[in-house]
Structure formats: structure tokens, C-alpha cells
Design a protein around this motif. Structure first.
Motif, PDB file in Angstrom:
ATOM      1  N   UNK A   1       0.812  -1.217   0.000  1.00  0.00           N
ATOM      2  CA  UNK A   1       0.000   0.000   0.000  1.00  0.00           C
ATOM      3  C   UNK A   1       0.851   1.276   0.000  1.00  0.00           C
ATOM      4  N   UNK A   2       2.072   1.161   0.521  1.00  0.00           N
ATOM      5  CA  UNK A   2       2.877   2.381   0.683  1.00  0.00           C
ATOM      6  C   UNK A   2       3.180   3.041  -0.669  1.00  0.00           C
ATOM      7  N   UNK A   3       3.081   2.271  -1.756  1.00  0.00           N
ATOM      8  CA  UNK A   3       3.374   2.864  -3.063  1.00  0.00           C
ATOM      9  C   UNK A   3       2.148   3.559  -3.666  1.00  0.00           C
ATOM     10  N   UNK A   4       0.979   3.426  -3.004  1.00  0.00           N
ATOM     11  CA  UNK A   4      -0.234   4.025  -3.568  1.00  0.00           C
ATOM     12  C   UNK A   4      -0.313   5.522  -3.275  1.00  0.00           C
ATOM     13  N   UNK A   5      -0.768   6.277  -4.271  1.00  0.00           N
ATOM     14  CA  UNK A   5      -1.078   7.687  -3.962  1.00  0.00           C
ATOM     15  C   UNK A   5      -2.530   7.787  -3.492  1.00  0.00           C
ATOM     16  N   UNK A   6      -3.346   6.791  -3.795  1.00  0.00           N
ATOM     17  CA  UNK A   6      -4.765   6.815  -3.400  1.00  0.00           C
ATOM     18  C   UNK A   6      -4.904   6.648  -1.887  1.00  0.00           C
ATOM     19  N   UNK A   7      -5.971   7.250  -1.340  1.00  0.00           N
ATOM     20  CA  UNK A   7      -6.255   7.136   0.095  1.00  0.00           C
ATOM     21  C   UNK A   7      -6.644   5.689   0.432  1.00  0.00           C
TER      22      UNK A   7
ATOM     23  N   UNK B   1      -3.224   2.538 -11.342  1.00  0.00           N
ATOM     24  CA  UNK B   1      -1.996   2.278 -10.572  1.00  0.00           C
ATOM     25  C   UNK B   1      -2.289   1.229  -9.488  1.00  0.00           C
ATOM     26  N   UNK B   2      -3.400   1.397  -8.772  1.00  0.00           N
ATOM     27  CA  UNK B   2      -3.776   0.434  -7.725  1.00  0.00           C
ATOM     28  C   UNK B   2      -3.989  -0.950  -8.328  1.00  0.00           C
ATOM     29  N   UNK B   3      -4.690  -0.997  -9.454  1.00  0.00           N
ATOM     30  CA  UNK B   3      -4.983  -2.293 -10.088  1.00  0.00           C
ATOM     31  C   UNK B   3      -3.693  -3.010 -10.460  1.00  0.00           C
TER      32      UNK B   3
END
Ligand SMILES: Cc1cc2nc3c(=O)[nH]c(=O)nc-3n(C[C@H](O)[C@H](O)[C@H](O)COP(=O)(O)OP(=O)(O)OC[C@H]3O[C@@H](n4cnc5c(N)ncnc54)[C@H](O)[C@@H]3O)c2cc1C
Length: 309
Positions: free
Chosen positions: A6-12, A45-47
Motif C-alpha cells: 500500500x505504501x506505493x499508492x497515492x490513493x487514500x 496504478x492500484x490495479x
């Protein structure tokens, strides 16, 4: 599960979010992880990260066709509903990102004198959920005008013609193939704005006058060839039945509503009751239209895409 991903996600990312704040039934326990991208780029990006790391997840829209579990709904949920992107218009073609509300698209089309979606007004889903279920009402459905899709499949973004979705009554190929709808393009028909507005108004009035306004997930069961599910449930004598804060609506028996204190289990009790009584009385098996989150989560995106398709 390795949370470092998760740390690489920009999404909340939200942890133990109340399911009741996200589903139209307004009940249920917690969603363990809820990822909330605000743009299509963030969603993709998340996907990619989840897929590459073989992390199972479930994409959700407005959860207007889903019954969550009462306890903790374990796993990763990715909601598209915070993605606010402009609707694009090219001639008679309207392209919409998956998290956009269907009703917003209906209104947009009417404002541009384009017909084909107006009777879907009031369906409280997103475009992604609407395509997934081939949502429809009053003789109109998504399959009538869907032309093409952008989907995330096998770790890639790919354009597909509508035929890829294999839409039929409340069915799409997405129910089996695990692909994610990123955006959809509809090819609509030019028509006088006043005529489309009138048709939309009639659909909205019909909806309000025949359906309960309390929290629900719409029709619980699919139409049956032997008759409307609501009529069968009513004829089985169940209209208005209350169980622990949930009710088989006394306005429309194919709706189960939350009277304020319903749990997912009380809704399930009424679903089972309707199915068993209709079967006993008429020898008809009602097929559920609403999805139980506990049942479907396990089969969605559990495998890397390359193994699913
Ligand atoms: C009051 C009320 C009235 C309703 N009336 C109607 C009606 O007239 N006609 C009708 O057809 N339905 C109706 N519904 C049901 C519901 O609104 C529709 O099925 C809607 O299309 C679901 O969209 P959603 O965004 O809420 O999807 P969700 O409930 O969040 O998800 C439904 C399914 O779609 C999948 N999904 C969501 N987004 C994506 C995506 N981007 N990519 C891949 N899969 C995705 C989810 O994984 C899930 O399996 C009604 C519901 C309510 C509460």
C-alpha cells in the motif's frame, strides 16, 4: 497480506470503514481495507500493484446491488465512486469513467438532446456497476447503447467492443472473467430534448410511485418467466413481513428494506423465506439479483488476471 504494498499508492486507504456508509442497504459490519482512488490514473496504478503482487481485491461502485456481511468483510476493496472525471462527448458518443453515477450520465445525455439512457434515471449505481449488471429499467438497458469499453485485463488497459461484455438480462461476462471496467462509451440517438425529458420524467415518477424509498438494494430477485418476482412473493403472502429490522416492502414485495435496525443476517433471513415459500407454493425457484459480498469476494480477482481469462 503484505501491507507494504500500500505504501506505493497515492490513493487514500481506509482501514475498517463502516460498510453502512458505503452501501445502499445502510447496514453491515466493516470493510477491512478500502482504497479510494480519485482519478482513473490512480485506479489503474492500484490495479497494477494489486495484480502484480497477487493480492485479491474487489472493485465496488456505489454498493447498490451488494449486501455486505455483518462482521468484518476481510480483504481489499477498491471503490471507484470518488473518481470524478468529466464526461466526454464526441458527436453522439458519450464516454464516461466507471465511477460516474449512472443518473448523472442520464441527465448529461438529456442536456445534450441524446436519447438511450433516460429511462435509467434513478438507478443509484455507477457506470461500472451498471455495465457489470447490464442495469435496466422500463424497457431500456445498458446493452441498448453500449458501444465500447476500456477494461483492465491481464494487467493491461485494453479497448474492447461492447460484444466483449456479452450483456444479457442482468448478466455480463465481467461476472466470470474478473476484468475491471475503467470507462464506457455509449452511442446515443439525437432526439428533441423535450421528448427525452418527458420520457425521463415519466420513468422517474413511475419509480417513485411504485418503489419504496427506504434503504434497499433494489430488486432482490430477477424476473422469472412465470411472473414478476414481486407478484410471486406477494401471492405467497409475504408482502410486509418484518424480521429483526428488515421488511419485505409493503409497497413492492421484490424489495427488502432496512427499517433502521436491520442486519445483513436479517435481510438474508427474508431472502431465504421468500425463496422457500415461493418454491413451496408455486414450485418456482427465484434467482437472486443482489450480491452477497461474502460469496462473491472470494471469486473476484483471486487469481492473477493471466490465469482468470
Ligand atoms: C433503490 C434502488 C433501485 C434500483 N433499481 C434498479 C433498476 O431499476 N434496474 C437495475 O438494473 N438495477 C437497479 N438497482 C440495482 C443497482 O443500482 C444496479 O445493479 C447498479 O448498476 C449497481 O451499480 P453499483 O455501482 O452500485 O455497483 P455495486 O453494487 O458496487 O457492484 C455491483 C457489482 O459490480 C461490480 N463492479 C462495480 N464496478 C465495477 C467495475 N468498475 N469493474 C468491474 N466490476 C465492477 C462489483 O464488483 C459487483 O460485483 C437498484 C438499486 C437500488 C438501491
Amino acid at each position: 497480506m503484505n501491507r507494504d504494498v500500500f505504501s506505493s499508492f497515492t490513493a487514500e486507504i481506509r482501514y475498517l470503514e463502516n460498510a453502512s456508509d458505503h452501501c445502499s442497504f445502510k447496514l453491515g459490519g466493516k470493510l477491512e481495507y478500502l482504497i479510494c482512488p480519485k482519478t482513473t490514473a490512480e485506479l489503474c496504478e492500484c490495479l497494477k500493484v494489486l495484480t502484480n503482487n497477487l493480492i485479491p481485491f474487489k472493485v465496488i461502485g456505489n454498493m447498490s446491488n451488494i449486501l455486505p456481511e455483518d462482521g468484518i468483510n476481510r480483504g481489499v476493496f477498491l471503490t471507484t465512486k470518488y473518481i470524478a472525471e468529466k464526461i466526454a462527448l464526441h458527436g453522439t458518443r458519450v464516454t464516461v469513467s466507471s465511477g460516474t453515477c449512472l443518473s448523472e450520465v442520464c441527465r448529461y445525455a438529456v442536456e445534450h438532446s441524446l436519447s438511450g439512457l433516460e429511462r435509467l434515471i434513478g438507478i443509484p449505481g455507477t457506470i461500472g456497476g451498471a455495465v457489470f449488471n447490464n442495469a435496466g429499467a422500463f424497457g431500456q438497458s445498458i446493452s441498448d447503447t453500449l458501444e465500447s469499453l476500456l477494461v483492465f485485463i491481464n494487467g493491461k488497459l485494453v479497448s474492447k467492443p461492447a460484444g466483449f461484455a456479452d450483456l444479457s438480462y442482468r448478466h455480463s461476462a465481467f461476472k466470470n472473467n474478473g476484468a475491471i471496467i475503467i470507462s464506457a462509451t455509449f452511442n446515443l440517438k439525437p432526439l428533441q430534448m423535450q421528448t427525452i425529458k418527458q420520457s425521463m420524467k415519466e420513468a422517474a415518477l413511475k419509480r417513485i410511485s411504485t418503489q419504496p424509498q427506504a434503504p434497499s438494494a433494489g430488486s432482490v430477485f430477477k424476473k422469472h418467466t412465470e411472473g414478476a418476482a414481486g407478484m410471486l412473493i406477494q401471492n405467497a403472502g409475504l408482502k410486509g413481513t418484518i424480521y429483526k429490522g428488515a421488511q419485505i416492502s409493503d409497497i413492492h414485495a421484490n424489495f427488502i428494506i432496512n427499517l433502521g435496525t436491520a442486519s445483513a443476517d436479517s435481510v438474508k433471513y427474508l431472502v431465504n423465506l421468500a425463496q422457500s415459500e415461493v418454491y413451496k407454493k408455486f414450485n418456482i425457484k427465484l434467482e437472486r439479483e443482489i450480491e452477497y459480498l461474502g460469496e462473491t469476494y472470494e471469486c473476484t480477482s483471486r487469481l492473477p488476471y493471466s490465469q482468470q481469462i
